[in-house]
Write a protein that holds these residues in place. Structure first.
Motif, mmCIF file in Angstrom:
data_model
loop_
_atom_site.group_PDB
_atom_site.id
_atom_site.type_symbol
_atom_site.label_atom_id
_atom_site.label_comp_id
_atom_site.label_asym_id
_atom_site.label_seq_id
_atom_site.Cartn_x
_atom_site.Cartn_y
_atom_site.Cartn_z
ATOM 1 N N ARG A 19 0.836 -1.211 0.000
ATOM 2 C CA ARG A 19 0.000 0.000 0.000
ATOM 3 C C ARG A 19 0.866 1.254 0.000
ATOM 4 N NH1 ARG A 19 -3.676 -0.737 5.135
ATOM 5 N NH2 ARG A 19 -1.662 -1.568 5.822
ATOM 6 N N PHE A 20 1.791 1.334 0.960
ATOM 7 C CA PHE A 20 2.642 2.514 1.103
ATOM 8 C C PHE A 20 3.477 2.772 -0.147
ATOM 9 C CE2 PHE A 20 7.050 3.812 2.076
ATOM 10 C CZ PHE A 20 6.825 5.130 2.453
ATOM 11 N N VAL A 21 4.146 1.741 -0.635
ATOM 12 C CA VAL A 21 5.046 1.897 -1.775
ATOM 13 C C VAL A 21 4.273 2.223 -3.053
ATOM 14 C CG1 VAL A 21 6.728 0.720 -3.259
ATOM 15 C CG2 VAL A 21 6.832 0.414 -0.777
ATOM 16 N N CYS A 22 3.187 1.488 -3.293
ATOM 17 C CA CYS A 22 2.447 1.681 -4.546
ATOM 18 C C CYS A 22 1.789 3.057 -4.612
ATOM 19 C CB CYS A 22 1.395 0.586 -4.727
ATOM 20 S SG CYS A 22 2.134 -1.023 -5.060
ATOM 21 N N GLN A 23 1.213 3.501 -3.514
ATOM 22 C CA GLN A 23 0.552 4.809 -3.530
ATOM 23 C C GLN A 23 1.541 5.887 -3.988
ATOM 24 O OE1 GLN A 23 -1.340 5.981 0.181
ATOM 25 N NE2 GLN A 23 -1.788 8.011 -0.680
ATOM 26 N N ALA A 24 2.715 5.895 -3.360
ATOM 27 C CA ALA A 24 3.726 6.908 -3.706
ATOM 28 C C ALA A 24 4.242 6.721 -5.130
ATOM 29 C CB ALA A 24 4.870 6.848 -2.695
ATOM 30 N N CYS A 25 4.488 5.474 -5.522
ATOM 31 C CA CYS A 25 5.131 5.237 -6.820
ATOM 32 C C CYS A 25 4.162 5.351 -7.994
ATOM 33 C CB CYS A 25 5.857 3.896 -6.823
ATOM 34 S SG CYS A 25 7.239 3.867 -5.644
ATOM 35 N N PHE A 26 2.876 5.024 -7.776
ATOM 36 C CA PHE A 26 1.893 5.243 -8.840
ATOM 37 C C PHE A 26 1.830 6.742 -9.172
ATOM 38 C CE2 PHE A 26 -0.683 1.220 -7.592
ATOM 39 C CZ PHE A 26 0.038 0.452 -8.487
ATOM 40 N N GLU A 27 1.912 7.573 -8.139
ATOM 41 C CA GLU A 27 1.874 9.033 -8.358
ATOM 42 C C GLU A 27 3.098 9.501 -9.150
ATOM 43 O OE1 GLU A 27 1.357 11.160 -4.671
ATOM 44 O OE2 GLU A 27 -0.500 10.078 -4.229
ATOM 45 N N LEU A 28 4.279 8.983 -8.753
ATOM 46 C CA LEU A 28 5.505 9.348 -9.473
ATOM 47 C C LEU A 28 5.427 8.915 -10.929
ATOM 48 C CD1 LEU A 28 8.205 8.387 -6.803
ATOM 49 C CD2 LEU A 28 7.701 10.692 -7.655
ATOM 50 N N ALA A 29 4.915 7.704 -11.160
ATOM 51 C CA ALA A 29 4.819 7.179 -12.524
ATOM 52 C C ALA A 29 3.872 8.040 -13.365
ATOM 53 C CB ALA A 29 4.341 5.722 -12.489
ATOM 54 N N ALA A 30 2.732 8.396 -12.759
ATOM 55 C CA ALA A 30 1.760 9.224 -13.485
ATOM 56 C C ALA A 30 2.356 10.589 -13.824
ATOM 57 C CB ALA A 30 0.494 9.386 -12.648
ATOM 58 N N ALA A 31 3.116 11.134 -12.884
ATOM 59 C CA ALA A 31 3.694 12.463 -13.085
ATOM 60 C C ALA A 31 4.777 12.468 -14.160
ATOM 61 C CB ALA A 31 4.244 12.998 -11.774
ATOM 62 N N HIS A 32 5.525 11.336 -14.269
ATOM 63 C CA HIS A 32 6.652 11.311 -15.197
ATOM 64 C C HIS A 32 6.438 10.452 -16.444
ATOM 65 C CE1 HIS A 32 8.520 12.847 -11.481
ATOM 66 N NE2 HIS A 32 9.290 13.521 -12.321
ATOM 67 N N GLY A 33 5.319 9.736 -16.506
ATOM 68 C CA GLY A 33 4.971 9.039 -17.736
ATOM 69 C C GLY A 33 5.444 7.614 -17.883
ATOM 70 N N PHE A 34 6.259 7.094 -16.957
ATOM 71 C CA PHE A 34 6.659 5.669 -17.050
ATOM 72 C C PHE A 34 5.598 4.809 -16.368
ATOM 73 C CE2 PHE A 34 8.936 7.472 -13.369
ATOM 74 C CZ PHE A 34 8.525 6.608 -12.355
ATOM 75 N N THR A 35 5.771 3.480 -16.440
ATOM 76 C CA THR A 35 4.805 2.560 -15.823
ATOM 77 C C THR A 35 5.395 1.936 -14.555
ATOM 78 O OG1 THR A 35 3.902 2.025 -17.995
ATOM 79 C CG2 THR A 35 3.399 0.485 -16.199
ATOM 80 N N PHE A 36 4.661 2.046 -13.460
ATOM 81 C CA PHE A 36 5.104 1.399 -12.224
ATOM 82 C C PHE A 36 4.152 0.269 -11.861
ATOM 83 C CE2 PHE A 36 4.819 0.681 -7.667
ATOM 84 C CZ PHE A 36 6.141 0.426 -7.355
ATOM 85 N N VAL A 37 4.732 -0.865 -11.458
ATOM 86 C CA VAL A 37 3.959 -2.005 -10.959
ATOM 87 C C VAL A 37 4.585 -2.429 -9.636
ATOM 88 C CG1 VAL A 37 3.347 -4.428 -11.379
ATOM 89 C CG2 VAL A 37 3.292 -2.787 -13.266
ATOM 90 N N GLY A 38 3.770 -2.564 -8.591
ATOM 91 C CA GLY A 38 4.282 -3.049 -7.303
ATOM 92 C C GLY A 38 4.614 -4.523 -7.406
ATOM 93 N N GLY A 39 5.678 -4.950 -6.727
ATOM 94 C CA GLY A 39 6.058 -6.366 -6.760
ATOM 95 C C GLY A 39 6.543 -6.838 -5.403
ATOM 96 N N HIS A 40 6.311 -8.107 -5.118
ATOM 97 C CA HIS A 40 6.853 -8.708 -3.893
ATOM 98 C C HIS A 40 7.243 -10.143 -4.199
ATOM 99 C CE1 HIS A 40 6.267 -9.838 0.656
ATOM 100 N NE2 HIS A 40 7.487 -10.030 0.219
#
Lengths: 278, 278
Positions: A95-116
């Motif tokens: 939850r913590f990582v994806c929330q922050a990284c989805f925002e970064l991805a949207a802002a910069h145009g790349f694709t982020f996927v959470g993984g474990h």
């Protein structure tokens, strides 16, 4: 494929080695510890250092840092990441990582996927890394959207060299709930169990049940305390439930209530049989 | 040797098979379940039925019944047991069994030694018994006196066919304290852990830590509830200590106190390292 890997500990080091041994991939690595970075180069696990310049060439970026560091690292590198790149983290909370990284991805145009990646040992650090660590293991994925078949295809191809046994797609919420129970609680219970004064005198009485129960007591306190804090709401709920369950056995014992104790044990036995089969 | 074995479940059945396959021993067996008794005879695990008449020929009597049944069985058979016979039980609690059986032995002239073979599986019953169950396992012994070298020699010779890896001599009190921690608590914890609502949904997130922690949840409720009740003082003490330990982690989480949480985890890690080494 040109792959960037941030964090060259057990997970990142093993990913680097897996991609290098899987074929003709170029791997750029980063680690905050310069000795580790140098050692990974000498060992052939990476071809060069992951910098803003080399990051700009990467089609895949894997982040194997602790949760807060992972987010901060991605924030600092985000302006240099190509818009067609795929970024996947490896943190134990989603939850913590994806929330922050989805925002970064949207802002910069790349694709982020959470993984474990569901793999690990109680040993940490690059020296324990190996190319086969993920062979047959599950990789849990938290994508930004759930209806993009092309994205799943892209993820599958990008992760193929790691050798995962299967990829499981879920939400950050579901991941954090499940992992609180199967992994985080298991570590708390194991670590707390060994604190009994009896533990210091148990030599010669060491049953297999004790060995299994305390196996993961040997953990990395820095990493796990961060993971626990980032999932504290769910973990507190699980701890309260577990303490409540234990208290029922305690009360039955206190009242010398054999039938109640037997019923509690039988309920646990039936659940184990139902869930994990024969 | 002429050996009597009372109770032909997993433990008693395995003892019978071990003595039969170790050489020229005659084994008389008893089980409250007539089908089991008949099956043990057909399977060649016993040569005949253990009765007052055949008990009178035995040099060694092994009792593999639940604690209360073990005491009652020995009480009923005591008048027929030769004065030079050695009687050893296999119960998982020792204070309760030894106190009663030392008195019976003194009253009737035979020798009783408390025993607890540290072997077993989550499966119970004669059909899972095998002659090698005790191979290399520890046998914990509670003798009536601690200065009789001849007695230790006699026990060692009598138990040799079972194939134990080592014999450990202790007191009933020490045994019950240690076993509460290494075995009984492990079973309570495992059995209580699986009751979380998350357990029902964990498929696909099943980490090795979860598997190890819940392995012994699959237990025999009749046997374990009796064992727990016969050791309730020590087990309640261990449960209270463990719930107290868990509550410390819970409080650190509740306060979002990272340093306190890290210190708790590091303390557990150091203890595990000290106790079980690398």
């Amino acid at each position: 494929m040109i792959v960037g890997i941030a964090g060259l500990g057990l997970i990142g080091g093993s990913l680097a080695k897996a991609y290098k041994s899987a074929g003709d991939h170029t791997v750029y690595g980063f680690d905050a510890d310069e000795a580790t970075l140098g050692f990974a180069q000498v060992a052939g696990a990476i071809d060069g250092v992951l910098t803003p310049e080399t990051a700009a060439q990467c089609g895949l970026l894997l982040i194997a840092l602790y949760p807060k560091d992972a987010v901060e690292y991605l924030r600092s590198l985000a302006p240099y990441i190509p818009r067609d790149a795929l970024v996947i983290d490896c943190c134990g909370v989603k939850r913590f990582v994806c929330q922050a990284c989805f925002e970064l991805a949207a802002a910069h145009g790349f694709t982020f996927v959470g993984g474990h990646p569901m793999a690990g040992t109680h040993n940490s650090g690059f020296k324990y890394s190996r190319p086969t660590l993920f062979k047959g293991a599950a990789m849990i994925l938290v994508p930004p959207v759930y209806d993009d078949i092309m994205l799943f295809d892209r993820i599958e191809k990008a992760l193929a060299p790691a050798g995962f046994g299967h990829l499981t797609v879920t939400t950050g919420e579901k991941h954090d709930e499940m992992i609180a129970f199967t992994s985080q609680m298991a570590h708390v219970v194991s670590n707390a169990f060994i604190k009994s004064p009896a533990a210091r005198e148990h030599k010669g009485y060491s049953a297999g049940s004790y060995k299994d129960l305390t196996r993961v007591a040997w953990l990395n306190p820095d990493m796990w305390s961060e993971l626990f804090l980032e999932n504290r709401d769910v973990l507190i709920r699980e701890l309260d439930f577990f303490i409540g369950s234990l208290s029922k056995y305690r009360d039955a014992l206190d009242k010398s209530d054999g039938p109640a104790l037997r019923a509690l044990l039988d309920e646990g036995r039936r659940l184990k049989e139902e869930l994990d089969g024969r």
